[in-house]
Every structure is written in C-alpha cells, then in structure tokens.
Design a protein around this motif. Sequence first.
Motif, mmCIF file in Angstrom:
data_model
loop_
_atom_site.group_PDB
_atom_site.id
_atom_site.type_symbol
_atom_site.label_atom_id
_atom_site.label_comp_id
_atom_site.label_asym_id
_atom_site.label_seq_id
_atom_site.Cartn_x
_atom_site.Cartn_y
_atom_site.Cartn_z
ATOM 1 N N LEU A 188 -11.321 12.186 4.722
ATOM 2 C CA LEU A 188 -10.208 11.395 5.476
ATOM 3 C C LEU A 188 -9.862 10.713 6.786
ATOM 4 N N HIS A 189 -10.453 9.990 7.409
ATOM 5 C CA HIS A 189 -10.296 9.676 9.270
ATOM 6 C C HIS A 189 -8.672 9.266 9.290
ATOM 7 N N SER A 190 -8.686 7.795 8.876
ATOM 8 C CA SER A 190 -8.132 6.814 9.404
ATOM 9 C C SER A 190 -8.234 5.659 8.080
ATOM 10 N N VAL A 191 -7.501 4.411 8.285
ATOM 11 C CA VAL A 191 -7.531 3.189 7.175
ATOM 12 C C VAL A 191 -7.603 2.065 7.774
ATOM 13 N N ARG A 192 -8.453 0.984 7.531
ATOM 14 C CA ARG A 192 -8.451 -0.488 8.603
ATOM 15 C C ARG A 192 -8.177 -1.100 7.525
ATOM 16 N N GLU A 193 -8.486 -2.850 7.972
ATOM 17 C CA GLU A 193 -8.721 -3.265 6.586
ATOM 18 C C GLU A 193 -10.026 -3.714 6.549
ATOM 19 N N TYR A 194 -9.802 -4.224 4.688
ATOM 20 C CA TYR A 194 -10.379 -4.555 4.120
ATOM 21 C C TYR A 194 -11.041 -6.006 4.559
ATOM 22 N N GLU A 195 -12.789 -5.495 4.256
ATOM 23 C CA GLU A 195 -13.378 -6.644 4.825
ATOM 24 C C GLU A 195 -14.634 -7.477 3.515
ATOM 25 N N GLN A 196 -14.583 -8.420 3.304
ATOM 26 C CA GLN A 196 -15.260 -8.815 2.518
ATOM 27 C C GLN A 196 -16.896 -8.176 1.886
ATOM 28 N N ARG A 201 -13.392 0.105 -4.305
ATOM 29 C CA ARG A 201 -13.639 1.869 -4.036
ATOM 30 C C ARG A 201 -12.657 2.644 -3.568
ATOM 31 N N ARG A 202 -12.805 2.201 -2.295
ATOM 32 C CA ARG A 202 -12.864 2.742 -0.609
ATOM 33 C C ARG A 202 -11.002 2.119 -0.458
ATOM 34 N N VAL A 203 -11.093 0.811 -1.048
ATOM 35 C CA VAL A 203 -8.931 0.929 -1.004
ATOM 36 C C VAL A 203 -7.900 1.973 -1.161
ATOM 37 N N HIS A 204 -7.498 1.740 -0.198
ATOM 38 C CA HIS A 204 -6.297 2.845 0.081
ATOM 39 C C HIS A 204 -5.143 1.962 0.059
ATOM 40 N N TRP A 205 -4.643 2.601 -1.380
ATOM 41 C CA TRP A 205 -3.219 2.008 -2.188
ATOM 42 C C TRP A 205 -2.582 2.087 -1.232
ATOM 43 N N PRO A 206 -1.936 3.104 -1.632
ATOM 44 C CA PRO A 206 -0.199 3.303 -0.471
ATOM 45 C C PRO A 206 -0.530 2.813 1.020
ATOM 46 N N SER A 207 -1.556 2.421 1.379
ATOM 47 C CA SER A 207 -1.335 1.540 2.696
ATOM 48 C C SER A 207 -1.367 0.187 2.165
ATOM 49 N N ARG A 210 2.491 -0.799 1.804
ATOM 50 C CA ARG A 210 2.822 -1.214 2.583
ATOM 51 C C ARG A 210 3.068 -2.513 3.050
ATOM 52 N N ARG A 211 1.209 -2.436 3.625
ATOM 53 C CA ARG A 211 1.008 -3.588 4.310
ATOM 54 C C ARG A 211 0.790 -5.556 3.832
ATOM 55 N N GLY A 212 0.986 -5.370 2.552
ATOM 56 C CA GLY A 212 1.196 -6.695 2.035
ATOM 57 C C GLY A 212 -0.585 -6.784 1.873
ATOM 58 N N GLN A 213 -1.769 -6.290 2.713
ATOM 59 C CA GLN A 213 -3.170 -6.587 2.079
ATOM 60 C C GLN A 213 -4.143 -5.470 1.996
ATOM 61 N N LEU A 214 -5.170 -5.617 1.718
ATOM 62 C CA LEU A 214 -6.063 -4.614 1.362
ATOM 63 C C LEU A 214 -6.643 -3.923 2.163
ATOM 64 N N MET A 215 -6.071 -2.317 2.461
ATOM 65 C CA MET A 215 -6.693 -1.413 3.732
ATOM 66 C C MET A 215 -7.585 -0.683 2.954
ATOM 67 N N VAL A 216 -8.597 0.016 3.702
ATOM 68 C CA VAL A 216 -9.460 0.349 2.867
ATOM 69 C C VAL A 216 -9.422 2.325 3.719
ATOM 70 N N LYS A 217 -10.034 2.794 3.437
ATOM 71 C CA LYS A 217 -10.120 4.058 3.957
ATOM 72 C C LYS A 217 -11.742 4.278 4.353
ATOM 73 N N GLU A 218 -11.345 4.828 5.812
ATOM 74 C CA GLU A 218 -12.492 5.550 6.172
ATOM 75 C C GLU A 218 -12.721 6.720 6.790
ATOM 76 N N PHE A 219 -14.564 7.673 6.633
ATOM 77 C CA PHE A 219 -14.070 8.758 6.402
ATOM 78 C C PHE A 219 -14.735 9.220 7.731
#
Length: 400
Positions: A188-196, A201-207, A210-219
């Motif tokens: 895991l390197h960082s998280v960013r906003e989900y794109e359509q 599977r790449r959703v980072h649920w803790p983030s 916290r932010r109220g929108q889908l965030m995905v993991k970047e590796f």
Amino acid sequence: MTTRRGRFIFALGFGIYVTAWAFGSRPLYPVATGLLLVAAVAWVWVRLADRPFLARRGWGDGEHLEGDDVPVVVELEPIGAVFPASLTLVERVGRLGEQRHALRRHGRHLSTRYVLERVPRGRYAFEEVRAELGDPFGLERVTVSLPAPGALLVYPRLERLSRLFSESGVRSHDGRRFQLRRPSGLELHSVREYEQGESLRRVHWPSTARRGQLMVKEFEDAPRDEVAVLLDAGATSVVGSSFDVQVRAAGSILDAYVRRGRRAVLLVNSERRETQHVHSPAADWRRALELLAAVEPTGRTSAARLLAEEDGAAARALDLVVVTSRLESALVDRLVQRALSRRRVSLVYVDPASFNGAARRRETALLRLQAAGVPVAVVRAGDDLAATLEGELTAEAVRA
C-alpha cells in the motif's frame, strides 16, 4: 577519605601526645609526633596523587562466544607527577557483578589483567568504573571515577547447518505436497478517490468511512524479504537456559539462509520489538549478531499479535520461521492459517519443561501443526541442536 586504620593511628598519636603533655613524659613526644607525621604524610601523598587518569583497555582479539573465557586488560596512566602507592580497579560488569583487581606499576603506567570465566551470552555494560588510590601505609584512600568503556558483547554459539528440517517439503494432512504461492510484491502506497468502473476490491474502507466517499488503495512495487525468522522472547516461559537455546536456534537458521544469499529479516518479539534486515552478509549480519547477543526475554505479548499485523515484516515475508517456547492457541491458529493459504511457515519449539527435568509429554498443538503441513522441530534440554534443526528424528520428537 581516611581509612579505619588511619583514624586509629591519628587517634593513637593524638592520645599519646596528650598523655605526654599531661604527665610531662618527654620520651612519649617522639612516638606521638611520629604517628601524627605518618598520618599527615599519607594524607598529603594521596591528595597529590588524586588526579585524572588516561585509561586504555581491551578484551582480546576477535569475537567472544558464549562459554568462552574473556581476558580483560586495563592500563592507566596518571596525569599528575605523583604516583599512588597502591591502586585498585573497581567496576561492575553487567550481571557478572563487581570486579576488584590491584594494578601494578610498569614505568609510567599501571596495569592489570583479569579473566571473566565462562561468560554467558549477553551484552555486558561496565558500570561504576573507578580507581581506589591509597598511600603506602593504608591510612588514606581516595576514589577517582574512570570513563566507562563500550559494552562487552558475547555472541551466541551458532551451529553451521548444511540443511534445514523444513526443506523436506510442506505437506498436507493427506500427504500431498503443497504448491506454495508467492505473494505479490505490491504494498500500500496511498489512497485516492474512487473512479467509475474500478473494482470494489480496492476500496479502502477506513478512509471511506472517515471521508464519507469511496476511497481506493494505490499500490507500488516493493521488495520483500524472502525469509523472516521470528524469535519469540517471551518472559513467562523461560526455564534455565531455554532462552539461550532459542537464540542459538534462531541465529543458526538465519545464518543458514544468509549464507545462501537469501534476503532475510530477524524479528524479536521482546518488549522493544526489534527488527534487523539482513540483505548483505557483512554489515547487516554483524548488526543481527549484536541483536542476538544482547536480546533478553522481556516480551509480554503473544507472537500471534505480531503475525496478525498485515503490513508487518513477518506477514509480508515469503518464508516464515518461528522460534518459540510458548505454544499458545492463537499462535497455532495463525501458523495453521498461513500454511493452509499455501505460504511457507515452520516452527522450532524449545520445550521449556525439559530444562526443569520434567518428563516428556505429547503436545497436541504440535500434532495439529504437523497435520496442517507445518514443519516442526522440537528442541529439548540436552538435544543436539544441529541435528534437530537439520531434520534428524523430527517427526519422532513431535510425537514423543
């Protein structure tokens, strides 16, 4: 500081002088004067010798292994012009206790040599290092603090293994050989906003929470250590020299992998949770040896908690070796889970009860691990460590 003898001589001289004065006895005056003069000379001598010292010391060439006799050589050079009539070196060497040794004069230097016999593995700090100066008559004594040297490291006596008990292959309970799965080299390197269109599977649920929108993991690609050797330094399961055997087992296995050019990491589940990566056989290996020399059984948490950390070195390693004397159910569950996921894992169990003279007993947890395909080596008091770690009579030892 005036010694007990010094106080007696001074009191005796003063008493004789008072007696001579009271009774007019002239023959007693020279006796009283002589005793008081000796006390005065001793006081002046010690005060003139009370100067700093230049200190040099050593404890032989090369490394010292557990059980060796360690020679300690100390040389002092006084800065002042007056030498003390007697000089005693006093220092506390770790858990070996206080050492007291007289120094002899050789020209402008005073030196001593003493031997620490059959020193156990450990890191020995020199504390309360001082020199006690005295006069020729033993009437005065002064203590001079000396600089403390670096710690003495006594390394574990490792076995040079030609093979390992775990190399016969990992098998399931029905005898079929596991096909080991190499984990991905991504971390895991960082998280960013989900794109359509992206996989959930790449959703980072803790983030996301916290932010109220889908965030995905970047590796990103990251190198992994091939082998992790976990030394469980638990404080509650040590009996006699059982922990020293654990250290020798962990160090011997780590040495076997390093000699083969494998990237490795040494993990110590002590109170400080220390980690040492070994990517080169020179500097990295030296630091790993120093860690093994100094480690003490201070751990209060289960090794299972360390294995549960998904981003930890133990979980990320391709091959895991656990050296422990605690067969906790949580740890066994973790090892079985790793084996069933087709990831290499093995266990070295140092039986602490055997170091207390207890009779052998069958450990059902070890049988469960073997049934799950986890290679197990059991080390008991008096066993040949090299033969055990190389896989001789491993299965029989587990069932015994």
